[in-house]
Design a protein around this motif. Structure first.
Motif, PDB file in Angstrom:
ATOM      1  N   ALA A  64     -43.758   2.764  -0.739  1.00 10.74           N
ATOM      2  CA  ALA A  64     -44.667   1.958   0.076  1.00 10.74           C
ATOM      3  C   ALA A  64     -45.079   2.718   1.339  1.00 10.74           C
ATOM      4  CB  ALA A  64     -44.002   0.629   0.445  1.00 10.74           C
ATOM      5  N   LEU A  65     -44.128   3.437   1.943  1.00  8.82           N
ATOM      6  CA  LEU A  65     -44.453   4.231   3.129  1.00  8.82           C
ATOM      7  C   LEU A  65     -45.442   5.336   2.789  1.00  8.82           C
ATOM      8  CD1 LEU A  65     -41.007   4.585   4.944  1.00  8.82           C
ATOM      9  CD2 LEU A  65     -43.026   3.381   5.762  1.00  8.82           C
ATOM     10  N   ALA A  66     -45.258   5.971   1.620  1.00  8.59           N
ATOM     11  CA  ALA A  66     -46.204   7.012   1.203  1.00  8.59           C
ATOM     12  C   ALA A  66     -47.603   6.431   1.029  1.00  8.59           C
ATOM     13  CB  ALA A  66     -45.727   7.665  -0.090  1.00  8.59           C
ATOM     14  N   ASN A  67     -47.694   5.226   0.490  1.00  8.09           N
ATOM     15  CA  ASN A  67     -48.996   4.573   0.357  1.00  8.09           C
ATOM     16  C   ASN A  67     -49.612   4.281   1.720  1.00  8.09           C
ATOM     17  OD1 ASN A  67     -48.676   4.580  -2.409  1.00  8.09           O
ATOM     18  ND2 ASN A  67     -47.923   2.485  -2.521  1.00  8.09           N
ATOM     19  N   ALA A  68     -48.779   3.812   2.662  1.00  9.13           N
ATOM     20  CA  ALA A  68     -49.284   3.522   4.007  1.00  9.13           C
ATOM     21  C   ALA A  68     -49.747   4.791   4.708  1.00  9.13           C
ATOM     22  CB  ALA A  68     -48.195   2.827   4.824  1.00  9.13           C
ATOM     23  N   VAL A  69     -49.047   5.899   4.456  1.00  8.83           N
ATOM     24  CA  VAL A  69     -49.460   7.177   5.049  1.00  8.83           C
ATOM     25  C   VAL A  69     -50.842   7.569   4.538  1.00  8.83           C
ATOM     26  CG1 VAL A  69     -48.987   9.662   5.055  1.00  8.83           C
ATOM     27  CG2 VAL A  69     -47.146   8.042   5.521  1.00  8.83           C
ATOM     28  N   ARG A  70     -51.060   7.433   3.239  1.00 13.69           N
ATOM     29  CA  ARG A  70     -52.367   7.793   2.671  1.00 13.69           C
ATOM     30  C   ARG A  70     -53.474   6.901   3.241  1.00 13.69           C
ATOM     31  NH1 ARG A  70     -53.004  10.933  -1.616  1.00 13.69           N
ATOM     32  NH2 ARG A  70     -54.755   9.708  -2.392  1.00 13.69           N
ATOM     33  N   GLU A  71     -53.181   5.612   3.422  1.00 12.00           N
ATOM     34  CA  GLU A  71     -54.198   4.716   3.976  1.00 12.00           C
ATOM     35  C   GLU A  71     -54.463   5.053   5.441  1.00 12.00           C
ATOM     36  OE1 GLU A  71     -57.049   2.545   3.053  1.00 12.00           O
ATOM     37  OE2 GLU A  71     -55.424   2.286   1.602  1.00 12.00           O
ATOM     38  N   THR A  72     -53.420   5.477   6.170  1.00  7.93           N
ATOM     39  CA  THR A  72     -53.605   5.876   7.565  1.00  7.93           C
ATOM     40  C   THR A  72     -54.441   7.147   7.649  1.00  7.93           C
ATOM     41  OG1 THR A  72     -51.453   4.884   8.097  1.00  7.93           O
ATOM     42  CG2 THR A  72     -52.401   6.384   9.720  1.00  7.93           C
ATOM     43  N   LEU A  73     -54.238   8.072   6.719  1.00  8.68           N
ATOM     44  CA  LEU A  73     -55.085   9.268   6.676  1.00  8.68           C
ATOM     45  C   LEU A  73     -56.539   8.883   6.421  1.00  8.68           C
ATOM     46  CD1 LEU A  73     -52.805  11.672   4.601  1.00  8.68           C
ATOM     47  CD2 LEU A  73     -53.346  11.843   7.029  1.00  8.68           C
ATOM     48  N   ARG A  74     -56.735   7.872   5.589  1.00 10.59           N
ATOM     49  CA  ARG A  74     -58.101   7.392   5.354  1.00 10.59           C
ATOM     50  C   ARG A  74     -58.676   6.781   6.633  1.00 10.59           C
ATOM     51  NH1 ARG A  74     -59.903   2.209   2.225  1.00 10.59           N
ATOM     52  NH2 ARG A  74     -62.143   2.532   2.179  1.00 10.59           N
TER      53      ARG A  74
END
Length: 540
Positions: free
Chosen positions: A331-341
């Motif tokens: 879930a944290l990895a997904n949040a990181v990708r969304e933050t990069l977006r």
């Protein structure tokens, strides 16, 4: 009645044990398993083996399915290799059923003792989570022993034997029983282990046990479909293809079940061993036969589930997969990708602000739209992370969780600043037909270029946590501060020289210098999460 209660409680213990093992492994190695799967897509054989290995480790093909669904939804892997991973997952869960049915009763108390000690003494650390895995394995082995003990009295009940004998020829009912139990227990592995144990007590006729095993495989496919609800079209294509492979295998094997059961009955093979080996061989042969059909199945699924039009959903979150919330590292990895977006959105706003400085007043409207998108993404990231239980996070994941929260907030605030200064510059300068001095414009564009570089470097530091780049980012922050001071002094000097353009736009110009400094501080704050400086330093 008491005997039935003991049996049901033993089954519940088995289900709970598999859940503890799955969640423990995913919390410790979830990010590593993610990298293993994403790195295995180059070759079909590697993807197949990766699916087997990951499923054997987490003891759940459903957990592997959730990983694959997440990858496909985020467009990290194509549909065909994802289908191969799903086939490998089916083989992996079958192999684990074989391993767990060995005579390992002596291992159960040892795993429970060591696991409880490790978990209670180091709950937040990796050792504590591995202790949790040990507890789960111990509970699985203990539950299998309890199921055998609880089922023994039931086998002597004539009423129970009549019931199971009367439905032994009902293939569809047996398939349904297997599918329902796999769905209720959220584990085809638990369903197969229970079936093998009951078959050993002669409570289940062999043919019915084999049908239940096939039904459990179908049930795991239904679970994957349920997990793919609300996901992207690619994710729904994946679970549909996996389910179709299971249905094809079921259709091919059903005509051979009766003669196979009769042949096994004429041999000296124990029924529980027969069920387990059937589960392994069936899944292995089915998956190997399906491998050459992966590309064709991918094309069929793309036709059955076409991609939706994304033009009207550009602002929607792309990577916040709710099915991954049970696995904090994923879930944290997904949040990181969304933050990069979110960082990409702010970078677009920053570039359009440069055009505003150059006199393009039409960019103001687009910057306002992008600011709304940034606000929406920040809210989605914040609510997504709020659903992760803090007790489930280790020390490293807790720090990462806080870093994602802070970085997303800083980017959201940066977007608000860019929207404000774009509107202010458009209203006070462009609409009023005022222009900055040529020197002042050059200074602002130079600061803008440095600001763009800082944002790009900040997103790299946020993603990788590289110490060297974090130090570069901190140095870049201080350089821009010093350069901004020099430019403010130069502006005052132009005021002293009575430069008419500087006099007309002095308030606006100095305001822009201050806002650029604030943007610079927001972008570079990520460096302090990596460097862990004195809090007073990071609050500058």
């Amino acid at each position: 009645m008491l005997t039935l209660l003991h049996l049901l409680s033993s089954v519940a213990l088995l289900v709970w044990g598999t859940h503890i093992v799955r969640t423990g492994i995913m919390r410790v190695y979830g990010a590593n398993l993610r990298r293993i799967l994403s790195a295995s897509i180059k070759k079909t054989s590697m993807a197949f083996l990766a699916g087997i290995g990951v499923t054997a480790l987490v003891q759940s093909s459903n957990a592997t399915a959730l990983l694959a669904i997440s990858f496909v939804s985020q467009q990290l892997i194509a549909l065909s290799p994802a289908l191969v991973i799903m086939l490998g997952a089916d083989v992996g869960t079958a192999l684990m059923a074989r391993i767990l049915t060995f005579d390992l009763g002596w291992l159960s108390p040892l795993l429970l003792l060591c696991g409880i000690v490790a978990f209670l003494s180091n709950r937040k650390t990796r050792i504590g989570q591995l202790g949790r895995v040990g507890i789960g394995l111990g509970l699985i082995l203990l539950a299998l022993e309890l199921i055998v003990a609880a089922a023994a009295p039931i086998t002597h009940s004539s009423a129970i034997l009549v019931i199971f004998t009367s439905i032994s020829d009902d293939t569809l009912l047996a398939l349904l029983l297997g599918a329902v139990f796999a769905m209720v227990s959220y584990s085809s592995l638990a369903a197969v282990l229970l079936t093998a144990t009951l078959a050993a007590t002669a409570l289940l006729p062999l043919k019915m046990a084999l049908c239940i095993v096939i039904g459990a495989n179908l049930g795991s496919g239904v679970l994957a479909i349920l997990g793919g609800r609300g996901q992207s079209a690619s994710a729904r294509q994946l679970v549909l293809g996996s389910m179709l492979f299971k249905i094809i295998g079921c259709v091919l094997i059903l005509p051979w079940l009766a003669p196979l059961a009769q042949w096994i009955g004429s041999t000296d093979i124990a029924f529980d061993e027969a069920v387990i080996y059937f589960h392994v061989v069936y899944n292995l042969l089915r998956c190997l036969l399906m491998l050459p059909l992966v590309t064709s199945m991918a094309r069929l699924c793309r036709r059955l589930v076409p991609h939706e039009d994304m033009n009207n959903a550009t602002a929607a979150p792309r990577y916040l997969d709710n099915s991954a919330l049970d696995t904090p590292s994923l879930a944290l990895a997904n949040a990181v990708r969304e933050t990069l977006r979110l960082g990409d959105v702010v970078a677009q706003m920053l570039e359009r602000f440069r055009l505003v400085l150059l006199g393009d007043r039409e960019q103001k409207r687009e910057i306002c739209r992008l600011d709304e998108e940034a606000d929406m993404l920040h809210s989605a990231i914040k609510l997504y992370l709020a659903q992760i239980r803090q007790d489930d996070l280790g020390e490293e994941d807790s720090r990462r969780w806080a870093e994602v929260i802070d970085t997303a907030l800083n980017l959201k605030q940066a977007g608000g600043i860019l929207e404000h200064i774009s509107s202010s510059f458009t209203n006070k300068a462009l609409d009023a037909r005022l222009s900055l001095s040529s020197e002042g414009m050059e200074e602002l564009l130079a600061l803008h270029q440095r600001l763009t570089s800082s944002l790009s470097l900040a997103m790299s530091v946020f993603l990788t946590g590289d110490m060297t780049n974090a130090k570069r980012l901190r140095r870049a922050k201080h350089r821009l501060i010093l350069l901004g001071r020099r430019y403010s002094h130069a502006h005052v000097e132009r005021l002293h020289q009575q430069n008419p353009q500087s006099l007309e736009t002095s308030s606006l110009h100095m305001g822009l210098l201050g806002d650029i400094r604030r943007l610079n501080s927001l972008f570079c704050a990520v460096a302090y999460h990596v460097l862990e400086p004195d809090p007073e330093d990071s609050a500058e």
